[in-house]
Scaffold this motif. Structure first.
Motif, PDB file in Angstrom:
ATOM      1  N   ASP A  65       0.807  -1.261   0.024  1.00 59.09           N
ATOM      2  CA  ASP A  65       0.032   0.168  -0.081  1.00 59.09           C
ATOM      3  C   ASP A  65       1.005   1.350   0.020  1.00 59.09           C
ATOM      4  OD1 ASP A  65      -2.421  -1.335   0.022  1.00 59.09           O
ATOM      5  OD2 ASP A  65      -2.449  -1.443   2.218  1.00 59.09           O
ATOM      6  N   GLY A  66       0.553   2.093  -0.638  1.00 60.81           N
ATOM      7  CA  GLY A  66       0.850   3.536  -0.704  1.00 60.81           C
ATOM      8  C   GLY A  66       2.582   3.559  -1.412  1.00 60.81           C
ATOM      9  N   SER A  67       2.753   2.749  -2.021  1.00 61.14           N
ATOM     10  CA  SER A  67       4.248   2.525  -2.666  1.00 61.14           C
ATOM     11  C   SER A  67       4.421   3.409  -3.842  1.00 61.14           C
ATOM     12  CB  SER A  67       4.482   1.134  -2.993  1.00 61.14           C
ATOM     13  OG  SER A  67       6.016   1.240  -3.735  1.00 61.14           O
ATOM     14  N   SER A  68       5.350   4.412  -3.531  1.00 59.93           N
ATOM     15  CA  SER A  68       5.380   5.366  -4.946  1.00 59.93           C
ATOM     16  C   SER A  68       6.642   4.958  -5.830  1.00 59.93           C
ATOM     17  CB  SER A  68       6.075   6.681  -4.354  1.00 59.93           C
ATOM     18  OG  SER A  68       7.024   6.817  -3.652  1.00 59.93           O
ATOM     19  N   ASP A  69       7.091   3.722  -5.543  1.00 58.69           N
ATOM     20  CA  ASP A  69       8.209   2.979  -6.319  1.00 58.69           C
ATOM     21  C   ASP A  69       7.777   2.238  -7.099  1.00 58.69           C
ATOM     22  OD1 ASP A  69      10.434   1.840  -7.551  1.00 58.69           O
ATOM     23  OD2 ASP A  69      11.311   1.425  -5.513  1.00 58.69           O
ATOM     24  N   SER A  70       7.525   2.139  -8.454  1.00 57.03           N
ATOM     25  CA  SER A  70       6.617   1.158  -9.305  1.00 57.03           C
ATOM     26  C   SER A  70       7.565  -0.185  -9.570  1.00 57.03           C
ATOM     27  CB  SER A  70       6.586   1.710 -10.603  1.00 57.03           C
ATOM     28  OG  SER A  70       7.886   1.974 -11.204  1.00 57.03           O
ATOM     29  N   SER A  71       8.598  -0.248  -9.211  1.00 62.29           N
ATOM     30  CA  SER A  71       9.358  -1.298  -8.978  1.00 62.29           C
ATOM     31  C   SER A  71       9.185  -2.068  -7.795  1.00 62.29           C
ATOM     32  CB  SER A  71      11.018  -1.233  -9.004  1.00 62.29           C
ATOM     33  OG  SER A  71      11.548  -0.490  -7.932  1.00 62.29           O
ATOM     34  N   ARG A  72       8.373  -1.633  -6.715  1.00 63.00           N
ATOM     35  CA  ARG A  72       8.355  -2.294  -5.475  1.00 63.00           C
ATOM     36  C   ARG A  72       6.740  -2.152  -5.162  1.00 63.00           C
ATOM     37  NH1 ARG A  72      12.493  -4.156  -5.842  1.00 63.00           N
ATOM     38  NH2 ARG A  72      14.459  -3.559  -4.723  1.00 63.00           N
ATOM     39  N   THR A  73       5.733  -2.973  -5.925  1.00 63.01           N
ATOM     40  CA  THR A  73       4.490  -2.867  -5.727  1.00 63.01           C
ATOM     41  C   THR A  73       3.711  -3.931  -4.936  1.00 63.01           C
ATOM     42  OG1 THR A  73       4.040  -3.961  -8.022  1.00 63.01           O
ATOM     43  CG2 THR A  73       4.135  -1.591  -7.934  1.00 63.01           C
ATOM     44  N   LEU A  74       4.568  -5.088  -5.008  1.00 63.54           N
ATOM     45  CA  LEU A  74       3.948  -6.385  -4.107  1.00 63.54           C
ATOM     46  C   LEU A  74       4.950  -6.747  -3.376  1.00 63.54           C
ATOM     47  CD1 LEU A  74       5.068  -9.133  -5.594  1.00 63.54           C
ATOM     48  CD2 LEU A  74       3.476  -8.490  -7.437  1.00 63.54           C
ATOM     49  N   SER A  75       4.713  -7.757  -2.245  1.00 63.74           N
ATOM     50  CA  SER A  75       5.527  -8.564  -1.465  1.00 63.74           C
ATOM     51  C   SER A  75       5.072 -10.025  -1.583  1.00 63.74           C
ATOM     52  CB  SER A  75       5.324  -8.025   0.067  1.00 63.74           C
ATOM     53  OG  SER A  75       5.815  -8.888   0.950  1.00 63.74           O
ATOM     54  N   ALA A  76       5.733 -10.889  -1.724  1.00 62.15           N
ATOM     55  CA  ALA A  76       5.343 -12.405  -2.165  1.00 62.15           C
ATOM     56  C   ALA A  76       6.092 -13.148  -0.691  1.00 62.15           C
ATOM     57  CB  ALA A  76       5.721 -12.802  -3.250  1.00 62.15           C
ATOM     58  N   VAL A  77       5.757 -14.160  -0.325  1.00 61.99           N
ATOM     59  CA  VAL A  77       6.426 -15.006   0.599  1.00 61.99           C
ATOM     60  C   VAL A  77       5.882 -16.521   0.445  1.00 61.99           C
ATOM     61  CG1 VAL A  77       6.651 -15.935   2.955  1.00 61.99           C
ATOM     62  CG2 VAL A  77       5.870 -13.561   2.637  1.00 61.99           C
ATOM     63  N   PHE A  78       6.938 -17.237   0.168  1.00 60.67           N
ATOM     64  CA  PHE A  78       6.904 -18.606  -0.345  1.00 60.67           C
ATOM     65  C   PHE A  78       7.954 -19.477   0.004  1.00 60.67           C
ATOM     66  CE2 PHE A  78       9.372 -16.097  -3.417  1.00 60.67           C
ATOM     67  CZ  PHE A  78      10.448 -16.737  -3.706  1.00 60.67           C
ATOM     68  N   THR A  79       7.694 -20.815  -0.079  1.00 57.30           N
ATOM     69  CA  THR A  79       8.774 -21.857   0.284  1.00 57.30           C
ATOM     70  C   THR A  79       9.309 -22.376  -1.100  1.00 57.30           C
ATOM     71  OG1 THR A  79       7.217 -22.538   2.286  1.00 57.30           O
ATOM     72  CG2 THR A  79       9.137 -23.700   1.394  1.00 57.30           C
ATOM     73  N   ALA A  80      10.551 -22.260  -1.107  1.00 52.73           N
ATOM     74  CA  ALA A  80      11.128 -23.065  -2.214  1.00 52.73           C
ATOM     75  C   ALA A  80      11.924 -24.307  -1.527  1.00 52.73           C
ATOM     76  CB  ALA A  80      12.385 -22.180  -2.628  1.00 52.73           C
ATOM     77  N   THR A  81      11.389 -25.425  -2.138  1.00 51.57           N
ATOM     78  CA  THR A  81      12.199 -26.735  -1.472  1.00 51.57           C
ATOM     79  C   THR A  81      12.864 -27.280  -2.890  1.00 51.57           C
ATOM     80  OG1 THR A  81      10.088 -27.095  -0.269  1.00 51.57           O
ATOM     81  CG2 THR A  81      11.501 -28.714  -0.991  1.00 51.57           C
ATOM     82  N   THR A  82      14.368 -27.825  -2.432  1.00 54.60           N
ATOM     83  CA  THR A  82      15.256 -28.441  -3.214  1.00 54.60           C
ATOM     84  C   THR A  82      15.363 -29.967  -2.816  1.00 54.60           C
ATOM     85  OG1 THR A  82      17.186 -28.289  -4.605  1.00 54.60           O
ATOM     86  CG2 THR A  82      17.046 -27.555  -2.462  1.00 54.60           C
TER      87      THR A  82
END
Length: 97
Positions: A65-82
């Motif tokens: 919310d309220g991000s003025s930086d177009s390169s930072r518009t979302l946050s993602a959390v995930f699990t990467a499993t190898t």
């Protein structure tokens, strides 16, 4: 390195305990990144091209919310499993005399 090349900022990188299986071990890592939708897609495309198998799951994506930086518009959390194949000592392999 792939996250940076995809214009993502890693805000959390938390390796989890290795999970032993019959013939392999799974090594999950919780990763949180900030960027935009295109950068996240580019990162996952780069992961898919690796020689090593990496599963991405348990993903949550939220807008920043309220991000003025177009390169930072979302946050993602995930699990990467190898996955790591367990080495079987030669003396216990059934195909060897």
């Amino acid at each position: 390195q792939m996250a940076s090349a995809s214009n993502l900022k890693i805000t959390r990188f938390t390796p989890q305990p290795v999970v032993p299986r019959a013939f392999y071990s799974a090594w999950p890592v919780i990763i949180e990144v900030e960027g935009n939708y295109h950068a996240l897609g580019l990162f996952f495309e780069k992961v898919s091209r690796l020689a090593r198998i990496i599963n991405i799951d348990h993903m949550t994506i939220k807008g920043i919310d309220g991000s003025s930086d177009s390169s930072r518009t979302l946050s993602a959390v995930f699990t990467a499993t190898t996955f790591v194949l367990k080495e079987v000592p030669p003396s216990t392999r059934p195909d060897l005399p």
